[in-house]
Design an enzyme around this catalytic site. Structure first.
Site, PDB file in Angstrom:
ATOM      1  CG  PHE A  57     -32.694  -5.863  -7.820  1.00  0.00           C
ATOM      2  CD1 PHE A  57     -32.719  -5.883  -6.431  1.00  0.00           C
ATOM      3  CD2 PHE A  57     -33.427  -4.875  -8.475  1.00  0.00           C
ATOM      4  CE1 PHE A  57     -33.461  -4.955  -5.714  1.00  0.00           C
ATOM      5  CE2 PHE A  57     -34.164  -3.942  -7.769  1.00  0.00           C
ATOM      6  CZ  PHE A  57     -34.182  -3.975  -6.381  1.00  0.00           C
ATOM      7  CB  VAL A  81     -25.877 -12.212  -4.622  1.00  0.00           C
ATOM      8  CG1 VAL A  81     -25.536 -10.758  -4.303  1.00  0.00           C
ATOM      9  CG2 VAL A  81     -27.217 -12.297  -5.335  1.00  0.00           C
ATOM     10  CB  THR A  86     -21.870  -5.914  -5.472  1.00  0.00           C
ATOM     11  OG1 THR A  86     -22.731  -4.790  -5.317  1.00  0.00           O
ATOM     12  CG2 THR A  86     -22.424  -7.090  -4.719  1.00  0.00           C
ATOM     13  CG  HIS A  88     -25.516  -2.848  -4.899  1.00  0.00           C
ATOM     14  ND1 HIS A  88     -25.066  -2.047  -5.909  1.00  0.00           N
ATOM     15  CD2 HIS A  88     -26.017  -3.940  -5.504  1.00  0.00           C
ATOM     16  CE1 HIS A  88     -25.275  -2.628  -7.073  1.00  0.00           C
ATOM     17  NE2 HIS A  88     -25.857  -3.783  -6.848  1.00  0.00           N
ATOM     18  NE  ARG A 127     -22.317 -22.088  -0.272  1.00  0.00           N
ATOM     19  CZ  ARG A 127     -21.120 -22.054   0.321  1.00  0.00           C
ATOM     20  NH1 ARG A 127     -20.029 -22.212  -0.402  1.00  0.00           N
ATOM     21  NH2 ARG A 127     -21.012 -21.899   1.635  1.00  0.00           N
TER      22      ARG A 127
HETATM   23  N1  INI Z   1     -26.522  -9.374  -9.622  1.00  0.00           N
HETATM   24  C1  INI Z   1     -26.277 -10.664  -9.313  1.00  0.00           C
HETATM   25  O1  INI Z   1     -27.056 -11.539  -9.695  1.00  0.00           O
HETATM   26  N2  INI Z   1     -25.191 -10.991  -8.569  1.00  0.00           N
HETATM   27  C2  INI Z   1     -24.299 -10.061  -8.130  1.00  0.00           C
HETATM   28  O2  INI Z   1     -23.309 -10.434  -7.463  1.00  0.00           O
HETATM   29  C3  INI Z   1     -24.529  -8.698  -8.478  1.00  0.00           C
HETATM   30  N3  INI Z   1     -23.602  -7.692  -8.083  1.00  0.00           N
HETATM   31  O3  INI Z   1     -22.492  -8.053  -7.692  1.00  0.00           O
HETATM   32  O4  INI Z   1     -23.866  -6.506  -8.189  1.00  0.00           O
HETATM   33  C4  INI Z   1     -25.683  -8.375  -9.222  1.00  0.00           C
HETATM   34  N4  INI Z   1     -25.959  -7.104  -9.549  1.00  0.00           N
HETATM   35  C5  INI Z   1     -26.909  -6.747 -10.568  1.00  0.00           C
HETATM   36  C6  INI Z   1     -28.337  -6.641 -10.050  1.00  0.00           C
HETATM   37  O5  INI Z   1     -28.855  -7.913  -9.711  1.00  0.00           O
HETATM   38  C7  INI Z   1     -29.252  -6.019 -11.103  1.00  0.00           C
HETATM   39  O6  INI Z   1     -29.290  -6.833 -12.246  1.00  0.00           O
HETATM   40  C8  INI Z   1     -28.794  -4.614 -11.494  1.00  0.00           C
HETATM   41  O7  INI Z   1     -28.674  -3.799 -10.357  1.00  0.00           O
HETATM   42  C9  INI Z   1     -29.828  -3.979 -12.481  1.00  0.00           C
HETATM   43  O8  INI Z   1     -31.094  -3.844 -11.865  1.00  0.00           O
END
Ligand code: INI
Length: 154
Positions: A57, A81, A86, A88, A127
């Site tokens: 994110f 991801v 998750t 979300h 991958r």
């Molecule tokens: N961030 C990832 O890069 N991959 C994921 O699978 C993931 N999951 O599973 O939640 C994930 N979450 C964290 C997100 O990217 C943020 O860092 C967090 O929400 C703080 O802003």
């Protein structure tokens, strides 16, 4: 007829790579692939900057800072991801892809995209392996090609 194609020659290019630490073992393997793709195509290690952010994110905001810094010819984004981990997934994966596409269009900076969006860890491992099919390597080579084709068009 004039045809424009970007070569994979990265000699002299300055490249920024944004990596997310979430699922770090996968992203480290993508980074190995990206570095391999860059060095095989002439990018010197001293011309590569790697920035780590907490999760996928956070990739877009760091990418935008690098895209507007004037320091890079091209950028590569690396993350993982994984749906299984998750609820979300959709809220993270879609916005990251959309934001990277938008940053490319706003800034004109080519950005290789290897933020994996997969169902499970096995797919992520497939991958990001050391052989063919490492998405980090593919994104890095694509980023060089796009920098060259955009240069030719400008
Ligand atoms: N961030 C990832 O890069 N991959 C994921 O699978 C993931 N999951 O599973 O939640 C994930 N979450 C964290 C997100 O990217 C943020 O860092 C967090 O929400 C703080 O802003």
């Amino acid at each position: 007829m004039t045809t424009f194609e970007g070569s994979h020659d990265g000699k002299g290019m300055r490249v920024g790579i944004v990596c997310s630490r979430f699922n770090e073992f996968i992203v480290t393997a993508l980074l190995d692939g990206a570095k391999r793709g860059l060095s095989t195509n002439g990018v010197s290690e001293s011309n590569i900057d790697v920035v780590w952010v907490p999760g996928a994110f956070e990739i877009p905001i760091a990418t935008k800072a690098m895209a507007t810094s004037g320091r890079y010819d091209t950028l590569v984004t690396l993350g993982a991801v994984i749906r299984g981990e998750t609820a979300h997934f959709e809220y993270v994966a879609g916005p990251v892809a959309d934001s990277i596409a938008q940053i490319q269009l706003e800034t004109g900076m080519p950005i290789g995209f290897a933020v994996l969006t997969v169902e499970n860890v096995e797919q992520a491992v497939e991958r990001s392996g050391p052989g063919a099919g490492n998405k980090g390597e593919e994104a890095a080579i694509g980023a060089i090609e796009m920098a060259n084709v955009l240069k030719a068009l400008r």
